[in-house]
Design a protein around this motif. Sequence first.
Motif: not given
Length: 283
Positions: A134-154
Amino acid sequence: MLRRTGIIGTLIGLLALVLWAPSAVAAPAAPAGGCGVLAPGASAAAQSAIAAACAQADAGTWYTWGGGHGAQPGATYGQVDPTDPASNQDPERLGFDCSGLVRYAYAQAAGSDILNGDASRQYYTTRAAARFTAAQGLAPLLPGDLLAYGNSADLHHIAIYLGAGKMVEAKQSGTHLMVSDVRLGGDYFGAVRVNTGAVTGHVFRTWGTGVWTKTAPSVSATRVYAFPGPTSIRVECQKHAETVTSDGYTNDAWAYLPDYKAWMTNIYIQGPAWLDGVPTCTT
């Protein structure tokens, strides 16, 4: 009379050519908030996944809780979410939930069902080509990458990045699939880039239910993620550490799972007590 007719005909022909030419070379502008690849750099597979997801969004497909998790990838009728009154009509709506949409999009891109499961299983896939915090933000992302929300357990939500700060998602009951601004605050967890080719590394399968991974090779270490059932995992290395006795087995071998940045006892990995072909961890 004939000369005037010829001149008029020529002028009409030239006018037609001028009117026709721009439409032949200029593509129509994408509508504001339109769904598609919005930045360069995406692989052909990622572009195909976006095209599949956007076709569903453009068609006005519903979000429906549990949708998209049938025997094969594709829209299904949903279920009632006991925690969400807005889902009462989901059993009557053909559509996708968040992970159902991701499953379908990448199945279309890869030609096989490579991301079957919920948001957590999709994020922790053995097919990860790259991961981003999350700390890396959008800068390294490319179209098609999957964005996940929650925490490591859920991880409770997942979406497909389009580029330019936009994502396509199946968000919640009572809405259609949509293009949204990427939400980087709150519980944004990170992103994963999907490898649609061959899986690399040492891949095994777990057994049992509710088996926790840990931050260190010890039963007292902090919990990271619990496998809800048998799951394919990638093992980077293994080491002898704390002895564990569980379900009639005793073993001091622990495996490091790079996709989870966590450890698990070898007891719950199908195979011998010391996994064949897996190197010993150096640290």
